[in-house]
Design an enzyme around this catalytic site. Structure first.
Site, mmCIF file in Angstrom:
data_model
loop_
_atom_site.group_PDB
_atom_site.id
_atom_site.type_symbol
_atom_site.label_atom_id
_atom_site.label_comp_id
_atom_site.label_asym_id
_atom_site.label_seq_id
_atom_site.Cartn_x
_atom_site.Cartn_y
_atom_site.Cartn_z
ATOM 1 N N GLU A 58 0.826 -1.208 0.000
ATOM 2 C CA GLU A 58 0.000 0.000 0.000
ATOM 3 C C GLU A 58 0.865 1.265 0.000
ATOM 4 O OE1 GLU A 58 -2.012 -2.925 2.959
ATOM 5 O OE2 GLU A 58 -0.038 -2.590 2.055
ATOM 6 N N CYS A 90 -0.282 0.535 7.877
ATOM 7 C CA CYS A 90 -0.661 1.008 6.544
ATOM 8 C C CYS A 90 -1.973 1.787 6.567
ATOM 9 C CB CYS A 90 -0.772 -0.171 5.584
ATOM 10 S SG CYS A 90 0.839 -0.905 5.180
ATOM 11 N N ALA A 160 12.116 -37.171 -7.400
ATOM 12 C CA ALA A 160 12.341 -37.486 -8.808
ATOM 13 C C ALA A 160 12.395 -38.999 -8.940
ATOM 14 C CB ALA A 160 13.651 -36.865 -9.297
ATOM 15 N N ASP A 206 24.509 -38.949 -0.160
ATOM 16 C CA ASP A 206 24.752 -37.958 -1.207
ATOM 17 C C ASP A 206 25.643 -36.796 -0.780
ATOM 18 O OD1 ASP A 206 23.061 -39.479 -2.776
ATOM 19 O OD2 ASP A 206 21.302 -38.244 -2.362
#
Length: 370
Positions: A58, A90, A160, A206
């Site tokens: 805003e 605001c 995956a 990994d």
């Protein structure tokens, strides 16, 4: 003077939602918000929340419109805030600017301000219209709504696999099932997340970094579910200098000396109840929500993925399918465990989106549990 009917309101509101989306990955744990100022049917100012701690949508729209705001209409994708946080309220700026009408997509679910912004605007004599494209606005900020309403982060599970449903060979090899284009897309998703989560077996196999390799993306907090605090001190997670925390989730039976050693290496430890020898994931997610983490990407391996599904903790699914066949009874599937007894009990995916990356196919959607 333009007669603002619902069709016109929706047209301008659609633009606020489009603008809001530009803040994805940059404003969390705040919501993405867009704003458009209109006067006599013409746009005089636009804005969105660019970065956490920065000016709200805003304010950016008001600043762009400058002295043209008086008598204008403000379209905003979420209720303007009425409290002091990183920035001033605001609603005060809206009232001061002389804006005559405010159209709001959805009420802010944050109990600190929910409904208070609307009330203050009305008390100032400003016309307020709500619930314009409300469902779209809620969907845009689904992680923020879940955090505010349930005290849990929004959980996306990604894997995956080959056409025959394998995420690795029987030897544990999984590099690489999908193409480079798919992997680059995953990096862009990582850059929008507050956290990325893997199990200790994935780390052992990994030795991943779990960072975002895209320059424009942020590095998510790196979360390792490690019941026995077995994370190797020479792992790349601990050896690589990075601007994101390593969070290690252990259970209460984890050896104290190993926990302390991980803390000495800079890890943040989250200790949960011992759930059948494992980390209590629901408790873990609650603790992560308390750290203002709105969204978490669960990347594996199969034990973590299985546990997330068994406890119905996942909100969204992203599955990359490569046109290869791995085979093997001992090759790993993404979801293990006992499974369901009847097909009619299966979790369903709604709002399905299909994308192509070279020869790979991505299927994503929202999870619905029976």
């Amino acid at each position: 003077m333009v007669d603002y009917n619902s069709d016109i309101d929706e047209r301008f509101m659609a633009l606020t939602l489009e603008l809001a989306g530009k803040g994805r990955g940059k404003v969390e744990p705040n919501p993405m918000v867009g704003a458009v100022l209109v006067k006599n049917g013409e746009i005089i100012g636009k804005g969105y929340h660019h970065v956490f701690g920065g000016a709200h949508a805003e304010i950016n729209a008001i600043n762009e419109a400058s002295d043209k705001c008086k008598g204008a209409i403000l379209y905003v994708s979420m209720e303007p805030c009425a409290h002091f946080g990183k920035t001033a309220p605001c609603v005060d700026a809206i009232i001061k600017a002389g804006i005559a009408r405010v159209v709001i997509a959805v009420t802010d679910p944050n109990p600190i301000t929910s409904g208070k912004g609307i009330k203050k605007l009305k008390e100032a004599g400003i016309e307020v219209k709500t619930s314009i494209m409300e469902l779209q606005a809620e969907k845009l900020n689904a992680p923020f709504f879940k955090l505010m309403q349930k005290g849990l982060p929004y959980v996306i599970v990604k894997w995956a696999m080959s056409l025959d449903g394998k995420i690795s060979t029987h030897t544990g090899d999984s590099k690489w099932i999908t193409c480079e284009e798919s992997r680059n897309y995953v990096q862009s998703i990582r850059g929008q997340m507050d956290g990325v989560m893997v199990g200790i077996n994935t780390v052992m196999r990994d030795d991943p970094l779990l960072t975002c390799r895209h320059k424009e993306g942020k590095n998510p907090k790196r979360i390792v579910v490690d019941s026995r605090s077995s994370l190797p001190l020479n792992s790349r997670l601990l050896k690589t200098v990075c601007d994101s925390d390593v969070i290690v989730a252990v259970n209460r039976s984890a050896p104290e000396e190993r926990v302390k050693r991980l803390e000495q290496f800079g890890c943040k430890i989250v200790c949960t109840n011992n759930l059948d020898g494992h980390v209590d994931l629901k408790e873990l997610f609650k603790r992560l929500a308390q750290m203002n983490m709105t969204n978490i990407l669960v990347e594996g391996g199969s034990r973590i993925i299985t546990s997330v599904f068994e406890h119905k903790l996942a909100d969204k699914l992203m599955v990359f399918i490569a046109p290869i066949i791995i085979g093997g009874e001992r090759a790993i599937s993404p979801v293990l465990g006992n499974g369901i007894k009847k097909v009619s009990e299966a979790a369903e995916i709604s709002e399905v989106i299909v994308k192509r990356f070279s020869n790979d196919t991505l299927i994503e959607g929202i999870l619905r549990y029976k």
